[in-house]
Motif scaffolding. Structure first.
Motif, PDB file in Angstrom:
ATOM      1  N   GLY A  55       0.809  -1.204   0.000  1.00 55.55           N
ATOM      2  CA  GLY A  55       0.000   0.000   0.000  1.00 55.55           C
ATOM      3  C   GLY A  55       0.840   1.250   0.000  1.00 55.55           C
ATOM      4  N   ALA A  56       1.992   1.205   0.686  1.00 50.85           N
ATOM      5  CA  ALA A  56       2.866   2.369   0.687  1.00 50.85           C
ATOM      6  C   ALA A  56       3.317   2.714  -0.721  1.00 50.85           C
ATOM      7  N   LYS A  87      -5.206   7.785   3.825  1.00 57.98           N
ATOM      8  CA  LYS A  87      -6.120   8.863   4.219  1.00 57.98           C
ATOM      9  C   LYS A  87      -6.619   8.655   5.641  1.00 57.98           C
ATOM     10  N   ASP A  88      -6.873   7.405   6.006  1.00 58.42           N
ATOM     11  CA  ASP A  88      -7.396   7.103   7.336  1.00 58.42           C
ATOM     12  C   ASP A  88      -6.330   7.192   8.423  1.00 58.42           C
ATOM     13  N   LEU A  89      -5.100   6.799   8.119  1.00 58.37           N
ATOM     14  CA  LEU A  89      -4.084   6.632   9.147  1.00 58.37           C
ATOM     15  C   LEU A  89      -3.000   7.705   9.195  1.00 58.37           C
ATOM     16  N   CYS A  90      -2.788   8.428   8.085  1.00 61.54           N
ATOM     17  CA  CYS A  90      -1.607   9.293   7.988  1.00 61.54           C
ATOM     18  C   CYS A  90      -1.951  10.780   7.956  1.00 61.54           C
ATOM     19  N   SER A 117       6.352   9.946   5.728  1.00 60.78           N
ATOM     20  CA  SER A 117       4.994   9.890   6.247  1.00 60.78           C
ATOM     21  C   SER A 117       4.982   9.896   7.766  1.00 60.78           C
ATOM     22  N   VAL A 118       3.847  10.343   8.285  1.00 64.85           N
ATOM     23  CA  VAL A 118       3.565  10.275   9.715  1.00 64.85           C
ATOM     24  C   VAL A 118       2.183   9.639   9.813  1.00 64.85           C
ATOM     25  N   CYS A 119       2.117   8.447  10.416  1.00 65.23           N
ATOM     26  CA  CYS A 119       0.872   7.678  10.472  1.00 65.23           C
ATOM     27  C   CYS A 119       0.597   7.206  11.890  1.00 65.23           C
ATOM     28  N   LYS A 120      -0.672   7.078  12.208  1.00 63.51           N
ATOM     29  CA  LYS A 120      -1.077   6.592  13.532  1.00 63.51           C
ATOM     30  C   LYS A 120      -1.480   5.125  13.408  1.00 63.51           C
ATOM     31  N   ILE A 121      -0.838   4.275  14.183  1.00 59.56           N
ATOM     32  CA  ILE A 121      -1.139   2.841  14.235  1.00 59.56           C
ATOM     33  C   ILE A 121      -1.571   2.555  15.664  1.00 59.56           C
ATOM     34  N   GLY A 122      -2.868   2.450  15.879  1.00 59.79           N
ATOM     35  CA  GLY A 122      -3.372   2.319  17.245  1.00 59.79           C
ATOM     36  C   GLY A 122      -3.052   3.585  18.016  1.00 59.79           C
ATOM     37  N   ASN A 123      -2.344   3.442  19.156  1.00 59.31           N
ATOM     38  CA  ASN A 123      -1.947   4.606  19.957  1.00 59.31           C
ATOM     39  C   ASN A 123      -0.565   5.120  19.593  1.00 59.31           C
TER      40      ASN A 123
END
Length: 176
Positions: A15-16, A74-77, A93-99
């Motif tokens: 996906g990246a 779009k959802d995570l980054c 990139s800066v992405c949120k994975i859980g907390n």
């Protein structure tokens, strides 16, 4: 890393490669069977020898995988920047994975018709699964037409398990 987590990591890596490029487009991969090797990047140039899987694609499934990656992004980054540097694609990139917030820098090279390579370095705050940093390598090479019993979207995992990532995406619950 267990096989299921490896599958997720591989899908995220794929996906990246598919993230929106704004003014810069990712090259489409050549249709057929791709061998994808992933590793933790600790062993230098041949570090991608950790896990090997195969993925069957055609033009439509390659686009669908790129679109899935775009949706995840779009959802995570909160940040996705893509640039070209000397014939290589560079993504930050800066992405949120859980907390956890994952800050990543990836460099992709190759022609996407016969082979490509991605090296990424990430930092995790707070640590993800006990790790504050990670380095990964993914190497992919085209090995020929898909096998007779394969359809576009099929992935054969290192343990021999076969799954179709497109079918899995269609069957997952919709997010509110």
């Amino acid at each position: 890393m267990n096989i299921r987590l490896s599958a997720v990591v591989a899908c995220l890596a794929a996906g990246a490669l598919a993230m929106p490029a704004l003014a810069l487009d990712f090259p489409a991969r050549k249709p057929g069977l791709w061998e994808i090797r992933t590793g933790d990047g600790s062993g230098g140039k041949d570090a991608a020898a950790g896990h090997t899987m195969q993925q069957c694609i055609d033009a439509a499934s390659d686009k669908a995988l790129r679109d899935m990656g775009q949706g995840m992004g779009k959802d995570l980054c909160s940040k996705q920047e893509l640039s070209s540097d000397g014939g290589k694609l560079v993504m930050d990139s800066v992405c949120k994975i859980g907390n956890t917030v994952a800050t990543s820098h990836a460099v992709m090279s190759g022609d996407f018709g016969t082979a490509y390579r991605m090296e990424s370095k990430s930092s995790y705050s707070p640590p993800l699964m006990g790790r504050a940093e990670g380095h990964s390598v993914m190497e992919a090479k085209w090995i020929g037409p898909c096998k007779a019993d394969q359809k576009p979207g099929d992935m054969v995992m290192p343990n021999g398990m076969k799954m179709n990532v497109l079918d899995m995406a269609k069957n997952r619950p919709k997010r509110p």
